[in-house]
Design a protein around this motif. Sequence first.
Motif, mmCIF file in Angstrom:
data_model
loop_
_atom_site.group_PDB
_atom_site.id
_atom_site.type_symbol
_atom_site.label_atom_id
_atom_site.label_comp_id
_atom_site.label_asym_id
_atom_site.label_seq_id
_atom_site.Cartn_x
_atom_site.Cartn_y
_atom_site.Cartn_z
ATOM 1 N N GLU A 1 0.805 -1.212 0.000
ATOM 2 C CA GLU A 1 0.000 0.000 0.000
ATOM 3 C C GLU A 1 0.842 1.268 0.000
ATOM 4 O OE1 GLU A 1 -0.715 -0.305 4.839
ATOM 5 O OE2 GLU A 1 -2.414 -0.143 3.474
ATOM 6 N N GLY A 2 2.151 1.119 0.089
ATOM 7 C CA GLY A 2 3.027 2.277 0.033
ATOM 8 C C GLY A 2 3.019 3.119 1.285
ATOM 9 N N ALA A 3 2.921 2.484 2.436
ATOM 10 C CA ALA A 3 2.971 3.231 3.701
ATOM 11 C C ALA A 3 4.368 3.784 3.929
ATOM 12 C CB ALA A 3 2.571 2.325 4.861
ATOM 13 N N GLY A 4 4.439 5.014 4.407
ATOM 14 C CA GLY A 4 5.717 5.636 4.751
ATOM 15 C C GLY A 4 5.708 6.090 6.192
ATOM 16 N N ASN A 5 6.451 7.159 6.476
ATOM 17 C CA ASN A 5 6.462 7.760 7.817
ATOM 18 C C ASN A 5 6.724 6.732 8.912
ATOM 19 O OD1 ASN A 5 5.720 10.467 6.910
ATOM 20 N ND2 ASN A 5 3.743 9.566 6.421
ATOM 21 N N PHE A 6 7.838 6.047 8.793
ATOM 22 C CA PHE A 6 8.169 5.015 9.788
ATOM 23 C C PHE A 6 8.413 5.657 11.154
ATOM 24 C CE2 PHE A 6 9.561 3.770 5.526
ATOM 25 C CZ PHE A 6 8.639 2.759 5.317
ATOM 26 N N TRP A 7 8.867 6.898 11.158
ATOM 27 C CA TRP A 7 9.004 7.663 12.402
ATOM 28 C C TRP A 7 7.674 7.746 13.132
ATOM 29 C CZ3 TRP A 7 5.917 12.004 12.657
ATOM 30 C CH2 TRP A 7 5.356 12.429 11.441
ATOM 31 N N LEU A 8 6.594 7.947 12.367
ATOM 32 C CA LEU A 8 5.273 8.088 12.978
ATOM 33 C C LEU A 8 4.788 6.755 13.532
ATOM 34 C CD1 LEU A 8 2.809 9.827 13.618
ATOM 35 C CD2 LEU A 8 2.000 9.426 11.276
ATOM 36 N N THR A 9 5.070 5.675 12.831
ATOM 37 C CA THR A 9 4.664 4.357 13.356
ATOM 38 C C THR A 9 5.417 4.052 14.648
ATOM 39 O OG1 THR A 9 6.293 2.970 12.159
ATOM 40 C CG2 THR A 9 4.292 3.595 10.977
ATOM 41 N N ASP A 10 6.665 4.513 14.750
ATOM 42 C CA ASP A 10 7.409 4.340 15.999
ATOM 43 C C ASP A 10 6.731 5.101 17.133
ATOM 44 O OD1 ASP A 10 9.257 2.937 14.491
ATOM 45 O OD2 ASP A 10 10.754 4.539 14.478
ATOM 46 N N GLN A 11 6.422 6.354 16.880
ATOM 47 C CA GLN A 11 5.820 7.181 17.920
ATOM 48 C C GLN A 11 4.452 6.654 18.348
ATOM 49 O OE1 GLN A 11 5.931 11.134 16.292
ATOM 50 N NE2 GLN A 11 8.168 11.162 16.170
ATOM 51 N N LEU A 12 3.672 6.162 17.390
ATOM 52 C CA LEU A 12 2.390 5.548 17.735
ATOM 53 C C LEU A 12 2.595 4.309 18.598
ATOM 54 C CD1 LEU A 12 0.585 5.888 14.295
ATOM 55 C CD2 LEU A 12 -0.128 6.985 16.424
ATOM 56 N N ALA A 13 3.609 3.512 18.254
ATOM 57 C CA ALA A 13 3.903 2.319 19.064
ATOM 58 C C ALA A 13 4.303 2.715 20.483
ATOM 59 C CB ALA A 13 5.009 1.499 18.410
ATOM 60 N N ALA A 14 5.074 3.802 20.599
ATOM 61 C CA ALA A 14 5.469 4.272 21.930
ATOM 62 C C ALA A 14 4.256 4.720 22.734
ATOM 63 C CB ALA A 14 6.473 5.410 21.795
#
Length: 517
Positions: free
Chosen positions: A163-176
């Motif tokens: 699906e072309g998801a990006g913003n891996f920084w954001l997925t980290d912050q959501l996980a935190a």
Amino acid sequence: MALTPGRDHPQVDLPPGRLRGAIEGGLAVFRAVPYAAPPVGDLRWRPARPHPGWSGTRDATADGPSVPQPYMKGGDPVLGGHGSPPFDEDSLTLNIWTPAADEGRRPVLVWIHGGGFVSGSGSMPNYSGDTFARDGDLVVVTINYRIGPLGYLYTGPEEGNAEGAGNFWLTDQLAALRWIRAHIASFGGDPENITVAGQSGGALSTAALAGHPETQGLIRRVILQSPPFGLDLPGPEAYMERTAAYLELAGVKTVAELRELPWPALIGAAGGLFARTARWGYWPTPFLPVIDGVTLERHPVEALLHGAASGIDVMIGWTREEANFGFALDPAYTAADRERVTARIADTFGARAAPEVYAAYERARPGSRPADVLMDLITDELFRAPALRLAEARARTRRPVWAYQFDLPTPAHEGRLGAAHCLELPFVFANFDQWAHAPFLAGLDPAVRDGLARTMHRAWIAFARTGDPGHPAMPAWNPYDADTRTTMRFDAVVTALADLAGDARRLHATSGSGPSA
């Protein structure tokens, strides 16, 4: 979730495993706690995944490595450095400071560091949570998240990410944040009273988190320090041009090949991207968030005006001379002439209006040089004007927002920095001892410095606890509204002023710089 007592080493039992912390200055501190699986191997450039947990007791008494980033030994002439070794990709961890790992249900303050999307760490002493925990009876959490090419490179659709998801920084912050919601009660925190605060790129992150569907009901309030809301964030197609340039610099043809490179090679290639993407008169941003339609559907500033995020308490502010941070000490900019600066103004206002806008900036700062006009323009475009548009839009909908401007200039570098980007940070944290390496604090009068720090630090604590930054040791601070536009001016004398940044607000009202609020 039981706490195991210990005089010097408190232990907390969590579903992922037992943690062994330390007592530091009367606080219970837990460092380098993993909140997500290490993003290595096939998980590089993949959304954050839950940590599998650990067996036995995990030592949480020492900082872990920071996320890989550029490092200049000896630092820089402004901050003196912003992130230092050791570095490692396995660094998705958080740090916790708490008055007691008990059932106190204290307000929680989560700090997200900035750094131009390429530097910084939640483990930096600058961002130690001890002052907030001790002075405000708060539970404070700082986080590491992927930055630079590891966090912000957009790889597009590929195997495992169709699906072309990006913003891996954001997925980290959501996980935190998920981790904090699930476990912070075991550290004496209240998962229903969470304030997220950030500065610069960390403030942009904070806004993105506040408007994310997954955080609805999780974040009660946000503090946005110098958010670069004026950034034009690319969509997938535009970002892929930047990705292609990065692949070339790294000497590979595909993301699959890039995934095989060691992280030092990735950081090395990032240096070349600075040069490829740089434009004269603009803040350098080789890596940016991407509006991918999957992890981020719209500009973060817009998320604070719609849906559930519109009800979140907001405090927002900027420094008077934000752009001096990156431009005031650079000879290529200090030598700029009127013609070149006017041409840069034309990028925003058009060629016909540019001379008039230049004159308006000259009037606002008598005796200004062309370089001063340029820096004030960049300050307004990137930080002040879009922050004001957000405050104006929320005021129209009667959603409270508290606004401030940090005005205290530093005498460092013959005063050329003024009240530059980042200068408010040691005042907010009230921890100048942790900033001794930072050249931009040289020469500040200790009495003025410490007095202003006490006022600001207490205001941030009050906001995290109640949603209102006012306290008895400062002037009354009313929310920004359409009538008074109250803005708190933090200087040697702290003053609440009406429409403090009115010149910038009026000048940029129709300029089109930044997203429309």
